[in-house]
Each structure stands twice: as structure tokens, then as C-alpha cells.
Design a protein around this motif. Structure first.
Motif, PDB file in Angstrom:
ATOM      1  N   GLU A  34       0.828  -1.213   0.000  1.00 17.27           N
ATOM      2  CA  GLU A  34       0.000   0.000   0.000  1.00 17.27           C
ATOM      3  C   GLU A  34       0.862   1.263   0.000  1.00 17.27           C
ATOM      4  O   GLU A  34       0.582   2.214  -0.737  1.00 17.27           O
ATOM      5  N   HIS A  35       1.918   1.275   0.824  1.00 16.92           N
ATOM      6  CA  HIS A  35       2.825   2.428   0.841  1.00 16.92           C
ATOM      7  C   HIS A  35       3.488   2.604  -0.526  1.00 16.92           C
ATOM      8  O   HIS A  35       3.529   3.706  -1.066  1.00 16.92           O
ATOM      9  N   ASP A  38       1.197   4.041  -3.180  1.00 16.41           N
ATOM     10  CA  ASP A  38       0.517   5.288  -2.815  1.00 16.41           C
ATOM     11  C   ASP A  38      -0.997   5.132  -2.765  1.00 16.41           C
ATOM     12  O   ASP A  38      -1.751   5.965  -3.267  1.00 16.41           O
ATOM     13  N   VAL A  39      -1.450   4.046  -2.140  1.00 12.55           N
ATOM     14  CA  VAL A  39      -2.882   3.753  -2.045  1.00 12.55           C
ATOM     15  C   VAL A  39      -3.626   4.820  -1.252  1.00 12.55           C
ATOM     16  O   VAL A  39      -4.734   5.211  -1.612  1.00 12.55           O
ATOM     17  N   ALA A  40      -3.019   5.306  -0.186  1.00 11.79           N
ATOM     18  CA  ALA A  40      -3.675   6.316   0.656  1.00 11.79           C
ATOM     19  C   ALA A  40      -2.873   7.615   0.630  1.00 11.79           C
ATOM     20  O   ALA A  40      -1.644   7.595   0.583  1.00 11.79           O
ATOM     21  N   ASP A  41      -3.594   8.726   0.649  1.00 16.78           N
ATOM     22  CA  ASP A  41      -2.923  10.019   0.787  1.00 16.78           C
ATOM     23  C   ASP A  41      -2.306  10.084   2.176  1.00 16.78           C
ATOM     24  O   ASP A  41      -2.850   9.550   3.133  1.00 16.78           O
ATOM     25  N   LYS A  45       3.183   9.000   0.868  1.00 14.51           N
ATOM     26  CA  LYS A  45       2.899   9.397  -0.518  1.00 14.51           C
ATOM     27  C   LYS A  45       3.475  10.783  -0.793  1.00 14.51           C
ATOM     28  O   LYS A  45       4.130  11.003  -1.810  1.00 14.51           O
TER      29      LYS A  45
END
Length: 99
Positions: A34-35, A38-41, A45
Motif C-alpha cells: 500500500e505504501h 501510494d494507495v492512501a494520501d 505518498k
């Protein structure tokens, strides 16, 4: 089949001696993916912090969270020394994960 839950504290870096991020999870492979993607702001990210440079497994999530809190209070130089003790070249450990 899903990966077994195993509490782990980890440090990501943007590069050798770069920006550092300390995190905790019970599903390391998934969380690092995920890191990296860049799955989450958020911090990793925004600052391109994607290389897994240090990790430490724990028996319980409680002990892992306590260790994460401890490391987040550490001086940067102490974190760098911790990384370089076992990973002097700051290699990305993610490709070699065998869980």
C-alpha cells in the motif's frame, strides 16, 4: 489464503539517509505494498517514502504499538543507527520478505 497476522514495527525511507517513517501493522506485505503504490494520501505518498529498511516482529500488537511509540520519540540519529546496524546499505527489504 491470506497472510497470517503477525505484529511488526517497520521503518520506511525515501532513500539512504532520507526521510523516515515509522509504522506498525499486523500484515506487513500488504501494508508495504500500500505504501509503495501510494494507495492512501498521507506522509509516505507526499514525501516518496517507500523503501522498507528496517523491521522488528513482536508477539503481540500491544508490544508492537508500544515499540512504535518509543521509536517515534527517538532522535533521528538513533533511528539511523538502528537501521544501519542490520542494513548498512539501506537495501529495500520488501522484495525479500519471506513470511
Amino acid at each position: 489464503m491470506s497472510e497470517p497476522k503477525r505484529p511488526v514495527v517497520y521503518i520506511l525511507a525515501s532513500g539512504r539517509l532520507g526521510t523516515l517513517y515509522v509504522g506498525v501493522t499486523s500484515n506487513l506485505t500488504s501494508r508495504i505494498w500500500e505504501h509503495k503504490n501510494d494507495v492512501a494520501d498521507g506522509f509516505t505518498k507526499r514525501y516518496g517514502v517507500h523503501a522498507l529498511v528496517w523491521l522488528e516482529f513482536h508477539d503481540t500488537m500491544i508490544s508492537a504499538i508500544e515499540r512504535e511509540k518509543q521509536l517515534k520519540k527517538w532522535r533521528r540519529a538513533w533511528k539511523i543507527a538502528l537501521i544501519e546496524k542490520d542494513n548498512p546499505h539501506w537495501c529495500d527489504l520488501y522484495p525479500g520478505l519471506i513470511l
